[in-house]
Design an enzyme around this catalytic site. Structure first.
Site, mmCIF file in Angstrom:
data_model
loop_
_atom_site.group_PDB
_atom_site.id
_atom_site.type_symbol
_atom_site.label_atom_id
_atom_site.label_comp_id
_atom_site.label_asym_id
_atom_site.label_seq_id
_atom_site.Cartn_x
_atom_site.Cartn_y
_atom_site.Cartn_z
ATOM 1 N N HIS A 147 0.946 -1.270 -0.063
ATOM 2 C CA HIS A 147 -0.037 -0.161 0.079
ATOM 3 C C HIS A 147 0.832 1.167 -0.120
ATOM 4 O O HIS A 147 2.130 1.144 0.573
ATOM 5 C CB HIS A 147 -1.143 0.150 1.145
ATOM 6 C CG HIS A 147 -0.374 0.671 2.559
ATOM 7 N ND1 HIS A 147 -0.406 1.914 2.847
ATOM 8 C CD2 HIS A 147 0.053 -0.249 3.614
ATOM 9 C CE1 HIS A 147 0.089 1.942 3.891
ATOM 10 N NE2 HIS A 147 0.349 0.875 4.391
ATOM 11 N N CYS A 148 0.050 2.410 -0.568
ATOM 12 C CA CYS A 148 1.073 3.704 -0.506
ATOM 13 C C CYS A 148 -0.050 4.639 0.048
ATOM 14 O O CYS A 148 -1.103 4.419 0.728
ATOM 15 C CB CYS A 148 1.577 3.925 -1.979
ATOM 16 S SG CYS A 148 0.233 4.204 -3.166
ATOM 17 N N GLN A 149 0.034 5.745 -0.664
ATOM 18 C CA GLN A 149 -0.838 6.986 -0.122
ATOM 19 C C GLN A 149 -2.256 6.701 -0.720
ATOM 20 O O GLN A 149 -3.320 6.849 -0.097
ATOM 21 C CB GLN A 149 -0.082 8.349 -0.476
ATOM 22 C CG GLN A 149 -1.187 9.476 0.203
ATOM 23 C CD GLN A 149 -0.878 9.419 1.688
ATOM 24 O OE1 GLN A 149 0.022 8.979 2.088
ATOM 25 N NE2 GLN A 149 -1.954 10.107 2.381
#
Length: 98
Positions: free
Chosen positions: A62-64
């Site tokens: 996951h990221c932003q």
């Protein structure tokens, strides 16, 4: 591209599943807010593959917002990891469903 929604991830965490989750945001982003998972920034991923489990283990990235995790997913798949799943909408979606 395999994706998991924030609702699905929260349910799996609630069920105490033993998940491997990698946050591919930069360190400063991780320091601002995080899920308490391993942080390996996208740019560092090629040099830190030894920190990942075997290539058959499911890995959630996951990221932003979902863009960088999609790139991480593509890269890891090219490296032979067969079960890489991206968090749809990233940590922003996760926090919206808190």
């Amino acid at each position: 591209m395999l994706e998991i929604t924030a609702v699905e991830l929260k349910q799996r965490l609630k069920n105490n599943e033993n998940l491997v989750i990698i946050d591919v945001r930069e360190d400063w982003e991780y320091d601002e807010v995080n899920l308490g998972v391993r942080n390996i920034p996208l740019g560092d991923l090629p040099q830190r593959l030894e920190e990942l489990p075997d290539k058959q283990t499911e890995i959630i990235v996951h990221c932003q917002s979902g863009r960088r995790s999609g790139q991480a997913q593509k890269y890891l798949t090219q490296q032979g990891y067969s079960k890489v799943i991206s968090l749809k909408g990233g940590i922003e979606a996760y926090l919206r469903h808190a």
